[in-house]
Structures are given as structure tokens and as C-alpha cells.
Enzyme design. Structure first.
Site, PDB file in Angstrom:
ATOM      1  N   TYR A 194       0.649  -0.614   0.153  1.00  0.00           N
ATOM      2  CA  TYR A 194       0.314  -0.200   0.030  1.00  0.00           C
ATOM      3  C   TYR A 194       0.521   1.207   0.554  1.00  0.00           C
ATOM      4  O   TYR A 194       0.766   1.930  -0.590  1.00  0.00           O
ATOM      5  CB  TYR A 194      -0.731   0.101   0.836  1.00  0.00           C
ATOM      6  CG  TYR A 194      -2.661  -0.396   1.259  1.00  0.00           C
ATOM      7  CD1 TYR A 194      -2.279  -2.266   0.666  1.00  0.00           C
ATOM      8  CD2 TYR A 194      -3.523   0.065   0.747  1.00  0.00           C
ATOM      9  CE1 TYR A 194      -3.698  -2.621   0.788  1.00  0.00           C
ATOM     10  CE2 TYR A 194      -4.703  -0.538   1.453  1.00  0.00           C
ATOM     11  CZ  TYR A 194      -4.738  -1.674   1.018  1.00  0.00           C
ATOM     12  OH  TYR A 194      -5.480  -2.213   0.875  1.00  0.00           O
ATOM     13  N   ASP A 214     -12.489  -9.228   4.990  1.00  0.00           N
ATOM     14  CA  ASP A 214     -13.426  -9.133   4.121  1.00  0.00           C
ATOM     15  C   ASP A 214     -14.314 -10.250   4.271  1.00  0.00           C
ATOM     16  O   ASP A 214     -15.384 -10.375   4.174  1.00  0.00           O
ATOM     17  CB  ASP A 214     -13.326  -8.658   2.910  1.00  0.00           C
ATOM     18  CG  ASP A 214     -13.673  -6.997   2.289  1.00  0.00           C
ATOM     19  OD1 ASP A 214     -13.412  -6.618   3.755  1.00  0.00           O
ATOM     20  OD2 ASP A 214     -14.097  -7.129   1.045  1.00  0.00           O
ATOM     21  N   ASP A 270      -2.650 -18.430   0.797  1.00  0.00           N
ATOM     22  CA  ASP A 270      -3.947 -19.205   0.598  1.00  0.00           C
ATOM     23  C   ASP A 270      -4.305 -20.070   1.484  1.00  0.00           C
ATOM     24  O   ASP A 270      -5.726 -20.340   1.223  1.00  0.00           O
ATOM     25  CB  ASP A 270      -2.858 -19.661  -1.266  1.00  0.00           C
ATOM     26  CG  ASP A 270      -1.578 -19.793  -0.854  1.00  0.00           C
ATOM     27  OD1 ASP A 270      -0.954 -19.619   0.233  1.00  0.00           O
ATOM     28  OD2 ASP A 270      -1.629 -20.842  -1.761  1.00  0.00           O
ATOM     29  N   ASP A 311      -5.989  -7.044   4.481  1.00  0.00           N
ATOM     30  CA  ASP A 311      -7.487  -6.618   4.104  1.00  0.00           C
ATOM     31  C   ASP A 311      -8.386  -7.445   3.131  1.00  0.00           C
ATOM     32  O   ASP A 311      -9.602  -7.455   3.585  1.00  0.00           O
ATOM     33  CB  ASP A 311      -7.101  -5.155   2.709  1.00  0.00           C
ATOM     34  CG  ASP A 311      -8.329  -4.922   2.219  1.00  0.00           C
ATOM     35  OD1 ASP A 311      -8.865  -4.490   3.012  1.00  0.00           O
ATOM     36  OD2 ASP A 311      -8.075  -4.944   0.770  1.00  0.00           O
ATOM     37  N   LYS A 358       3.786 -15.286   2.850  1.00  0.00           N
ATOM     38  CA  LYS A 358       3.300 -16.126   1.555  1.00  0.00           C
ATOM     39  C   LYS A 358       5.138 -16.814   1.268  1.00  0.00           C
ATOM     40  O   LYS A 358       5.235 -15.889   0.522  1.00  0.00           O
ATOM     41  CB  LYS A 358       2.897 -15.847  -0.098  1.00  0.00           C
ATOM     42  CG  LYS A 358       3.020 -16.201  -1.161  1.00  0.00           C
ATOM     43  CD  LYS A 358       2.060 -16.823  -1.375  1.00  0.00           C
ATOM     44  CE  LYS A 358       1.659 -17.485  -2.164  1.00  0.00           C
ATOM     45  NZ  LYS A 358       1.257 -18.679  -2.453  1.00  0.00           N
TER      46      LYS A 358
HETATM   47  C1  IPM Z   1     -10.546  -1.062   4.171  1.00  0.00           C
HETATM   48  C2  IPM Z   1     -10.661  -1.357   2.897  1.00  0.00           C
HETATM   49  C3  IPM Z   1      -9.294   0.113   2.432  1.00  0.00           C
HETATM   50  C4  IPM Z   1      -8.321  -0.273   2.270  1.00  0.00           C
HETATM   51  C5  IPM Z   1      -9.299   0.575   1.012  1.00  0.00           C
HETATM   52  C6  IPM Z   1     -11.084   1.862   1.358  1.00  0.00           C
HETATM   53  C7  IPM Z   1      -8.243   2.160   0.587  1.00  0.00           C
HETATM   54  O1  IPM Z   1     -11.105  -1.673   2.230  1.00  0.00           O
HETATM   55  O2  IPM Z   1     -10.050  -0.704   5.571  1.00  0.00           O
HETATM   56  O3  IPM Z   1     -10.254  -2.702   4.465  1.00  0.00           O
HETATM   57  O4  IPM Z   1      -7.572  -0.436   1.649  1.00  0.00           O
HETATM   58  O5  IPM Z   1      -7.525  -0.893   3.425  1.00  0.00           O
HETATM   59 MG    MG Z   2     -10.155  -3.352   2.546  1.00  0.00          MG
END
Ligand code: IPM
Ligand code: MG
Length: 364
Positions: free
Chosen positions: A141, A252, A224, A248, A191
């Protein structure tokens, strides 16, 4: 106590969900005798529209003076022009970096009443209680990046992933300290079969835990395989620590255990200071959901639970944090659920109805 909390509502559904979480914080202040002052400031696309910058200087200055920050979400199709030099997400990355918030704590708990909202079978969700600690101010990032034309046609683009020993050490320590207050099991995700940064990550994690946390059981797993295990046997995990982008993606994925991306809160913390409060930024893990914006249908639970984390980690108000978490559970048990959580055919509550119900549960 007195505390100043900066509200960064941001874009899309951000203002709606932050409004409900703020309502909950106000109710806590009134009931428990705290004075919280709220200051609103701009970030993301709305800040670009007003000032040309994703993180205006005034916002950063207010955040530096505050005791804690509550953030909604940033981004949206309006600012998605690929040729734009400033993007909403840059505001979020900049505030994390500027405030040194390197440890992003994302707890994943399963509310018993939401087991049917998850795409996973109920028996896999039994006993799930894990925390993902995501490194937040390093890795791909923040590495050098670029894009340019190639002489023979086409283009070339690159992003670089960089980690230093010190960056890995400090986030592993945060995760190990957390594991110490839980089941003392830490899983480091990397990884290392492919990436050099991951091999550094693995050796530093091994040394820090060996030297400083002999009471913690550490194991390493490739990212993975971790993605697969999270679906197959999620109850096996206690604390997971990983680098920025893996964290990240895995969070999710892990939100599906909780039934919806809208459920997961997060706390982004830096070094613990010496004062009574600790600077932190609190936000749900989801994005700005432009398709839901302005319709009053967004799920505010992740933001309300982020406010509970704010009370716990920045203001050291553990009892108040627990009260919010219990009020959330009660609201969910009462079936007051937004559209992402209700059973097909059942009536969904609005964002505001959920906020009101949590406040009512706090009083009861
Ligand atoms: C998160 C989001 C952010 C990230 C985006 C919006 C930049 O996905 O906080 O998980 O990737 O950190
Ligand atoms: Mg995110």
C-alpha cells in the site's frame, strides 16, 4: 471523563452510519456521566469536492488534537476517474500513515442469531471467535509505485512491497499481547514460499514470540491456505497477524462468518502513549457502498461496534464498551436487522431504526 472525538463521516453511506454510532456514543455519555465533544471534519471524496485534497490540513490538525476518531467510509464512482491525481482512498491511507496507526484490529465474532445470515453451515460457525491484526502503514500500500508507456506500445505499471524488521516487530507485539489476553494462540500469515518480505516477516515473528512471548503458541500459515482454513475450520483460529494487503483481503472474507460485511468493526492503533487516552481511529471494515447511499438501508452495526472499540481502546471505558456490545446483541436477538441480514421476505429495519433500537437497549 471528557473526550474529544472527531467524526469523519466521509462518502456514500458514511454519514448515515456515523450518525447512528454517534447517537449511541451520546447515549453512553449521558448515562455514564461522560462529556464527549464531537467535531466533524472532511475526508475522502467530500473533502476533494470542498478543498481539492482527500485529507485537508485542517482535518489532520483536528485529528491530532483529538482523543479518538470515528470514521465512516470513503470513495465512490464520482471520484473514480482513472486519470485523477487525487483519489478519496488517499485520504484514508494518509491519515493512517500520518497518525502512525500501524496496528489494525479486526475482531470477528458470530452473533448466535445471525448464524443463518452466513453462507457457511451453522456447525462450522460454532465456537468462532477470532481477531485479525492487520499491519496498516506498510507493505504494498505504501511502497514505490509507477506507471508509464513502453516504447513498443502498451504500458508498464508496478507496486512495491517493503517491510522492515521494526515494522514487523511492533505489529507482532500488538498481536501477541492480544493473544495473551485470549487463548494464547497466534497465527502469522505470509507468502514465504514466494515473497522475500514474507520470509523477513516469518523470521521476525518467530524471534519476537520466542524471545518475548514464550507463553504464546505461534504457527505460520501461507495466505492461500489461510483463506481456505477460514472457511473450513474458522473456530481453530484465535489471533491472526498479517501484512497490510493480506489482512485487507482476509478480513472481507472473514466477515462472511459474521453474516455480512456490514458487521465487522475495526480499531487502528499506534504506540500506546502514557496519558489516560490512546489515539486511535475506528471504522467499519466495509466501504462506502454508493449503491446504498442516501436510502437509509445501510447496516450500522459495524460502525456502532467500532464506537464500542473506541470506548475500550482509546478512552479505557471497558464497561461502557461492553454495554454497547450487549445492546447490539440484544437488538440483533430482537430481530431488528438491516436488509443485508434479514431472512428473505422479512421486513428490514432502516439504518436509523437500528441506531434507535441500540440506544433503547442501552437504557434497558
Ligand atoms: C479497508 C478498505 C481500505 C483498505 C480501502 C478503502 C482503501 O478496504 O479498510 O479494508 O484497503 O485498507
Ligand atoms: Mg478492505
Amino acid at each position: 471523563m471528557h473526550a474529544t472525538i472527531v467524526l469523519l463521516a466521509g462518502d456514500g453511506i458514511g454519514p448515515e452510519i456515523v450518525a447512528e454510532a454517534t447517537r449511541v456514543l451520546r447515549a453512553i455519555g449521558t448515562t455514564w456521566g461522560h462529556t464527549f465533544s464531537f467535531e466533524e471534519a472532511l475526508i475522502g471524496g467530500s473533502a476533494i469536492d470542498a478543498t481539492g485534497e482527500a485529507l485537508p490540513g485542517d482535518t489532520l490538525a483536528r485529528c491530532r488534537r483529538a482523543d479518538a476518531i470515528l470514521l465512516g467510509a470513503v470513495g465512490g464512482p464520482r471520484w473514480d476517474n482513472p486519470n485523477a491525481t487525487v483519489r478519496p482512498e488517499m485520504g484514508l491511507l494518509a491519515i493512517r500513515k500520518e497518525l502512525g496507526l500501524f496496528a489494525n484490529i479486526r475482531p470477528v465474532t458470530v452473533q448466535p442469531s445471525l448464524v443463518d445470515s452466513s453462507p457457511l453451515k451453522a456447525e462450522r460457525l460454532r465456537g468462532v471467535d477470532l481477531v485479525i491484526v492487520r499491519e496498516l502503514t506498510g507493505g504494498i500500500y505504501f511502497g514505490e509505485q509507477g506507471r508509464g508507456p513502453l516504447p513498443g506500445g502498451g504500458e508498464r505499471a508496478f507496486d512495491t512491497c517493503v517491510y522492515t524488521t521494526a515494522e514487523v516487530e511492533r505489529v507482532v507485539r500488538v498481536a501477541a499481547l492480544l493473544a495473551r489476553r485470549r487463548q494464547r494462540r497466534l497465527t502469522s500469515v505470509d507468502k514465504a514460499n514466494v515473497l522475500t518480505t514474507s520470509r523477513l516477516w516469518r523470521s521476525v515473528a518467530t524471534r519476537v514470540v520466542h524471545d518475548e512471548f514464550p507463553d504464546i503458541t505461534l504457527n505460520h500459515i501461507l495466505v492461500d491456505a489461510c483463506a481456505m482454513h477460514l472457511m473450513r475450520s474458522p473456530a481453530d483460529f484465535d489471533v491472526i497477524v498479517t501484512e497490510n494487503m493480506f489482512g485487507d483481503i482476509l478480513t472481507d472474507e472473514a466477515s462472511m462468518l459474521a453474516g455480512s460485511l456490514g458487521m465487522l468493526p475495526s480499531a487502528s492503533l499506534g504506540d500506546a502513549g502514557s496519558g489516560p487516552t490512546r489515539m486511535g481511529l475506528y471504522e467499519p471494515i466495509h466501504g462506502s457502498a454508493p449503491d446504498l447511499a442516501g436510502r437509509g438501508v445501510a447496516n450500522p452495526f459495524g460502525t456502532i461496534l467500532s464506537a464500542a472499540m473506541l470506548l475500550r481502546h482509546s478512552l479505557q471505558l471497558e464497561a461502557e464498551a461492553l454495554a454497547v456490545e450487549e445492546a447490539v446483541s440484544e437488538t440483533i436477538d430482537d430481530g431488528i436487522l438491516t436488509a443485508d441480514l434479514v431472512e428473505p421476505g422479512a421486513r428490514a429495519a432502516t439504518t436509523h431504526e437500528v441506531g434507535e433500537a441500540v440506544v433503547a437497549a442501552l437504557g434497558g
